[in-house]
Design a protein around this motif. Structure first.
Motif: not given
Length: 139
Positions: A61-71, A74-77, A85-90, A103-110
């Motif tokens: 599960i990849v979370a994308v915040a509205a300001d472009g941060r990734y998790a 549930k572990t923040a990058l 991101m590729a290293a974290a996914l690997r 991909i669980s992206a915020d509605a206001m995520a870029p």
């Protein structure tokens, strides 16, 4: 007897029917072409009735915040680059190439943030990507 040489009429190309046909084709193309301005579209993200997420080993599960941060799971990058991101996914892909990325992206995520996640998944070789939506009852 008339022995004078006849004056041959020069063949003449009539352009009026040709111009008429071209105008009809031009009008047809103008009417059948759609012009859409993507910058003026008002988008509403989809809502679906989804079942509750369960903890499955094949899911990342990849979370994308509205300001472009990734998790990732549930572990923040720390970084926001595709390489980070590729290293974290690997490292999160315990099931190997059979892992499914949600991909669980915020509605206001870029949009670029979501595309970056998809690019990182491609680099790692994970091709099963899906998007999470919110349920209609949660809105």
């Amino acid at each position: 007897m008339n022995f004078r040489p006849r004056t041959k009429e020069e063949p003449e190309i009539n352009l009026i029917p040709f111009i008429d046909v071209l105008l009809v084709i031009l009008i047809f193309l103008m009417l059948s072409t759609t012009y859409s301005k993507f910058t003026e579209l008002q988008l509403t993200l989809p809502i679906a009735n989804a079942e509750q997420l369960r903890d499955r080993p094949k899911e990342i599960i990849v979370a994308v915040a509205a300001d472009g941060r990734y998790a990732v799971n549930k572990t923040a990058l720390e970084g926001k680059t595709v390489a980070d991101m590729a290293a974290a996914l690997r490292s999160a892909a315990t099931a190997g190439k059979d892992s499914v990325i949600i991909i669980s992206a915020d509605a206001m995520a870029p949009h670029q943030s979501v595309v970056s996640v998809m690019e990182a998944a491609r680099r790692v070789g994970l091709n099963q990507v899906t998007f999470a939506t919110q349920s209609a009852a949660g809105k």
